[in-house]
Design a protein around this motif. Structure first.
Motif, PDB file in Angstrom:
ATOM      1  N   LYS A 225       0.851  -1.189   0.000  1.00  0.00           N
ATOM      2  CA  LYS A 225       0.000   0.000   0.000  1.00  0.00           C
ATOM      3  C   LYS A 225       0.881   1.232   0.000  1.00  0.00           C
ATOM      4  O   LYS A 225       1.974   1.231   0.579  1.00  0.00           O
ATOM      5  N   LYS A 226       0.394   2.268  -0.648  1.00  0.00           N
ATOM      6  CA  LYS A 226       1.067   3.570  -0.644  1.00  0.00           C
ATOM      7  C   LYS A 226       0.063   4.591  -0.135  1.00  0.00           C
ATOM      8  O   LYS A 226      -1.118   4.533  -0.475  1.00  0.00           O
ATOM      9  N   VAL A 227       0.553   5.519   0.685  1.00  0.00           N
ATOM     10  CA  VAL A 227      -0.293   6.589   1.191  1.00  0.00           C
ATOM     11  C   VAL A 227       0.108   7.882   0.494  1.00  0.00           C
ATOM     12  O   VAL A 227       1.251   8.319   0.598  1.00  0.00           O
TER      13      VAL A 227
ATOM     14  N   LEU B 142       3.908  -0.176  -8.750  1.00  0.00           N
ATOM     15  CA  LEU B 142       3.361   1.095  -9.216  1.00  0.00           C
ATOM     16  C   LEU B 142       4.452   2.148  -9.205  1.00  0.00           C
ATOM     17  O   LEU B 142       5.200   2.259  -8.230  1.00  0.00           O
ATOM     18  N   ASP B 143       4.505   2.936 -10.238  1.00  0.00           N
ATOM     19  CA  ASP B 143       5.453   4.027 -10.332  1.00  0.00           C
ATOM     20  C   ASP B 143       4.870   5.261  -9.643  1.00  0.00           C
ATOM     21  O   ASP B 143       3.730   5.660  -9.936  1.00  0.00           O
ATOM     22  N   ASP B 144       5.632   5.849  -8.728  1.00  0.00           N
ATOM     23  CA  ASP B 144       5.162   7.035  -8.019  1.00  0.00           C
ATOM     24  C   ASP B 144       4.831   8.174  -8.974  1.00  0.00           C
ATOM     25  O   ASP B 144       3.870   8.912  -8.762  1.00  0.00           O
ATOM     26  N   GLU B 145       5.616   8.321 -10.026  1.00  0.00           N
ATOM     27  CA  GLU B 145       5.367   9.405 -10.983  1.00  0.00           C
ATOM     28  C   GLU B 145       4.054   9.195 -11.728  1.00  0.00           C
ATOM     29  O   GLU B 145       3.367  10.152 -12.060  1.00  0.00           O
ATOM     30  N   GLN B 146       3.696   7.933 -11.983  1.00  0.00           N
ATOM     31  CA  GLN B 146       2.412   7.650 -12.626  1.00  0.00           C
ATOM     32  C   GLN B 146       1.263   8.071 -11.709  1.00  0.00           C
ATOM     33  O   GLN B 146       0.282   8.663 -12.158  1.00  0.00           O
ATOM     34  N   LEU B 147       1.410   7.767 -10.406  1.00  0.00           N
ATOM     35  CA  LEU B 147       0.388   8.178  -9.444  1.00  0.00           C
ATOM     36  C   LEU B 147       0.278   9.700  -9.389  1.00  0.00           C
ATOM     37  O   LEU B 147      -0.815  10.259  -9.403  1.00  0.00           O
ATOM     38  N   ARG B 148       1.421  10.387  -9.322  1.00  0.00           N
ATOM     39  CA  ARG B 148       1.414  11.852  -9.290  1.00  0.00           C
ATOM     40  C   ARG B 148       0.724  12.429 -10.523  1.00  0.00           C
ATOM     41  O   ARG B 148      -0.077  13.355 -10.427  1.00  0.00           O
TER      42      ARG B 148
ATOM     43  N   VAL C 193      -0.319  15.755  -5.598  1.00  0.00           N
ATOM     44  CA  VAL C 193       0.228  14.839  -4.598  1.00  0.00           C
ATOM     45  C   VAL C 193       1.356  15.569  -3.879  1.00  0.00           C
ATOM     46  O   VAL C 193       2.322  16.009  -4.504  1.00  0.00           O
ATOM     47  N   VAL C 194       1.216  15.705  -2.571  1.00  0.00           N
ATOM     48  CA  VAL C 194       2.207  16.392  -1.756  1.00  0.00           C
ATOM     49  C   VAL C 194       3.326  15.438  -1.363  1.00  0.00           C
ATOM     50  O   VAL C 194       4.498  15.806  -1.379  1.00  0.00           O
ATOM     51  N   SER C 195       2.955  14.199  -1.012  1.00  0.00           N
ATOM     52  CA  SER C 195       3.949  13.199  -0.634  1.00  0.00           C
ATOM     53  C   SER C 195       3.388  11.797  -0.853  1.00  0.00           C
ATOM     54  O   SER C 195       2.172  11.605  -0.907  1.00  0.00           O
ATOM     55  N   ILE C 196       4.303  10.846  -0.979  1.00  0.00           N
ATOM     56  CA  ILE C 196       3.948   9.432  -1.109  1.00  0.00           C
ATOM     57  C   ILE C 196       4.793   8.653  -0.117  1.00  0.00           C
ATOM     58  O   ILE C 196       6.005   8.764  -0.101  1.00  0.00           O
ATOM     59  N   LYS C 197       4.133   7.857   0.700  1.00  0.00           N
ATOM     60  CA  LYS C 197       4.840   7.012   1.684  1.00  0.00           C
ATOM     61  C   LYS C 197       4.504   5.571   1.429  1.00  0.00           C
ATOM     62  O   LYS C 197       3.440   5.207   1.073  1.00  0.00           O
TER      63      LYS C 197
END
Length: 121
Positions: free
Chosen positions: A55-57, A101-107, A117-121
């Motif tokens: 999971k990512k927050v 999952l790629d963080d940049e895709q989520l952003r 998106v301010v942050s991803i943990k």
């Protein structure tokens, strides 16, 4: 005399605008094309095809109402292998995933929905 009347009209209009803005940002008025009052949207849970890997927050800015929650949820749920639970009061989305999952895709997908998106943990 005409100047005073114009100034008073402008002050009254600014007062109404300020009142509406405060209600908007508290989530008490129409936002993002929705109606006033309490909003309850039926957002179906997305079921992942494979076992959850993690999971990512995501901390998200710009959400003001349940319509914003729906927009972010639907945007993230369009990603194959991702399912989102968005919490307006926490300004966050918990994204479960069954593949990397790629963080940049989520952003990018959140940005394309109109939020940041301010942050991803």
């Amino acid at each position: 005399m005409v100047d005073i009347i114009i100034v008073l009209i402008v002050i009254v209009l600014l007062g109404f605008a300020l009142k509406g803005s405060i209600k908007h940002f508290k989530g008490e008025s129409p936002c993002c094309g929705g109606g006033g009052g309490e909003i309850v949207l039926d957002i179906p849970d997305k079921k992942l095809e494979n076992p959850i890997l993690g999971k990512k927050v995501l901390k998200i800015s710009g959400m003001h109402c349940e319509h914003c929650v729906k927009a972010v949820t639907e945007a993230i749920n369009k990603i194959d292998g991702a399912a989102a639970k968005v919490n307006l009061s926490e300004n966050e989305a918990v994204v479960s995933y069954d593949r990397e999952l790629d963080d940049e895709q989520l952003r990018k997908i959140v940005k394309d929905a109109g939020y940041r998106v301010v942050s991803i943990k």
